[in-house]
Motif scaffolding. Structure first.
Motif, PDB file in Angstrom:
ATOM      1  N   VAL A 214      59.464 -22.822 -19.745  1.00 23.27           N
ATOM      2  CA  VAL A 214      59.075 -21.416 -19.791  1.00 23.27           C
ATOM      3  C   VAL A 214      60.296 -20.584 -19.434  1.00 23.27           C
ATOM      4  O   VAL A 214      60.941 -20.829 -18.418  1.00 23.27           O
ATOM      5  CB  VAL A 214      57.933 -21.137 -18.780  1.00 23.27           C
ATOM      6  CG1 VAL A 214      57.518 -19.689 -18.828  1.00 23.27           C
ATOM      7  CG2 VAL A 214      56.762 -22.071 -19.022  1.00 23.27           C
ATOM      8  N   THR A 215      60.620 -19.632 -20.291  1.00 24.51           N
ATOM      9  CA  THR A 215      61.763 -18.764 -20.011  1.00 24.51           C
ATOM     10  C   THR A 215      61.310 -17.317 -19.936  1.00 24.51           C
ATOM     11  O   THR A 215      60.385 -16.904 -20.617  1.00 24.51           O
ATOM     12  CB  THR A 215      62.849 -18.901 -21.098  1.00 24.51           C
ATOM     13  OG1 THR A 215      62.268 -18.611 -22.362  1.00 24.51           O
ATOM     14  CG2 THR A 215      63.445 -20.287 -21.113  1.00 24.51           C
ATOM     15  N   SER A 216      61.968 -16.597 -19.072  1.00 25.97           N
ATOM     16  CA  SER A 216      61.715 -15.169 -18.922  1.00 25.97           C
ATOM     17  C   SER A 216      63.050 -14.477 -19.084  1.00 25.97           C
ATOM     18  O   SER A 216      64.084 -15.000 -18.670  1.00 25.97           O
ATOM     19  CB  SER A 216      61.120 -14.895 -17.548  1.00 25.97           C
ATOM     20  OG  SER A 216      60.757 -13.557 -17.429  1.00 25.97           O
ATOM     21  N   HIS A 217      63.047 -13.320 -19.647  1.00 28.22           N
ATOM     22  CA  HIS A 217      64.285 -12.595 -19.937  1.00 28.22           C
ATOM     23  C   HIS A 217      65.176 -12.487 -18.694  1.00 28.22           C
ATOM     24  O   HIS A 217      64.779 -11.949 -17.671  1.00 28.22           O
ATOM     25  CB  HIS A 217      63.944 -11.198 -20.459  1.00 28.22           C
ATOM     26  CG  HIS A 217      65.149 -10.411 -20.836  1.00 28.22           C
ATOM     27  ND1 HIS A 217      65.943 -10.768 -21.906  1.00 28.22           N
ATOM     28  CD2 HIS A 217      65.715  -9.317 -20.281  1.00 28.22           C
ATOM     29  CE1 HIS A 217      66.939  -9.906 -21.992  1.00 28.22           C
ATOM     30  NE2 HIS A 217      66.823  -9.015 -21.015  1.00 28.22           N
ATOM     31  N   GLY A 218      66.381 -13.053 -18.800  1.00 31.52           N
ATOM     32  CA  GLY A 218      67.355 -12.938 -17.734  1.00 31.52           C
ATOM     33  C   GLY A 218      67.160 -13.897 -16.566  1.00 31.52           C
ATOM     34  O   GLY A 218      67.890 -13.849 -15.588  1.00 31.52           O
ATOM     35  N   GLU A 219      66.171 -14.762 -16.631  1.00 28.45           N
ATOM     36  CA  GLU A 219      65.893 -15.697 -15.535  1.00 28.45           C
ATOM     37  C   GLU A 219      66.162 -17.134 -15.993  1.00 28.45           C
ATOM     38  O   GLU A 219      66.148 -17.430 -17.179  1.00 28.45           O
ATOM     39  CB  GLU A 219      64.430 -15.564 -15.110  1.00 28.45           C
ATOM     40  CG  GLU A 219      64.046 -14.151 -14.797  1.00 28.45           C
ATOM     41  CD  GLU A 219      63.500 -13.994 -13.399  1.00 28.45           C
ATOM     42  OE1 GLU A 219      63.244 -15.012 -12.750  1.00 28.45           O
ATOM     43  OE2 GLU A 219      63.348 -12.841 -12.985  1.00 28.45           O
ATOM     44  N   ALA A 220      66.400 -18.007 -15.050  1.00 27.93           N
ATOM     45  CA  ALA A 220      66.599 -19.417 -15.361  1.00 27.93           C
ATOM     46  C   ALA A 220      65.298 -20.020 -15.891  1.00 27.93           C
ATOM     47  O   ALA A 220      64.213 -19.618 -15.458  1.00 27.93           O
ATOM     48  CB  ALA A 220      67.039 -20.169 -14.112  1.00 27.93           C
ATOM     49  N   PRO A 221      65.376 -20.962 -16.826  1.00 22.65           N
ATOM     50  CA  PRO A 221      64.157 -21.574 -17.350  1.00 22.65           C
ATOM     51  C   PRO A 221      63.414 -22.361 -16.266  1.00 22.65           C
ATOM     52  O   PRO A 221      64.024 -22.938 -15.367  1.00 22.65           O
ATOM     53  CB  PRO A 221      64.642 -22.493 -18.459  1.00 22.65           C
ATOM     54  CG  PRO A 221      66.111 -22.587 -18.332  1.00 22.65           C
ATOM     55  CD  PRO A 221      66.569 -21.481 -17.448  1.00 22.65           C
TER      56      PRO A 221
END
Length: 73
Positions: A31-38
């Motif tokens: 799961v990835t979120s914009h600008g965050e580590a997966p």
């Protein structure tokens, strides 16, 4: 009711090994979120008692790790 092996799992601590009794059930989800580590989420089932677990590997959350999901019926 979880078996003695499941009761010994240290929950909510990233990087802790659970043991060979937990068998992966399905592919890991990333799961990835914009600008965050997966964040990787992997589901497991106990080969002894059938209890279901998930392992959340989130580098930004030290309290991620093993999470109990459901007892066997």
């Amino acid at each position: 009711m979880p078996c003695y092996l499941c009761n010994a799992i240290q929950q909510n601590v990233r990087g802790v090994r659970a043991g060979d009794h937990l068998v992966q059930s399905g592919p890991a989800e990333v799961v990835t979120s914009h600008g965050e580590a997966p964040v990787t989420v992997t589901h497991y089932k106990c080969s002894e008692c059938g209890s279901r677990w998930r392992y959340v590997d989130d580098p930004a959350a030290p309290s991620s790790g093993w999470q109990f999901v459901q007892r066997s019926r």
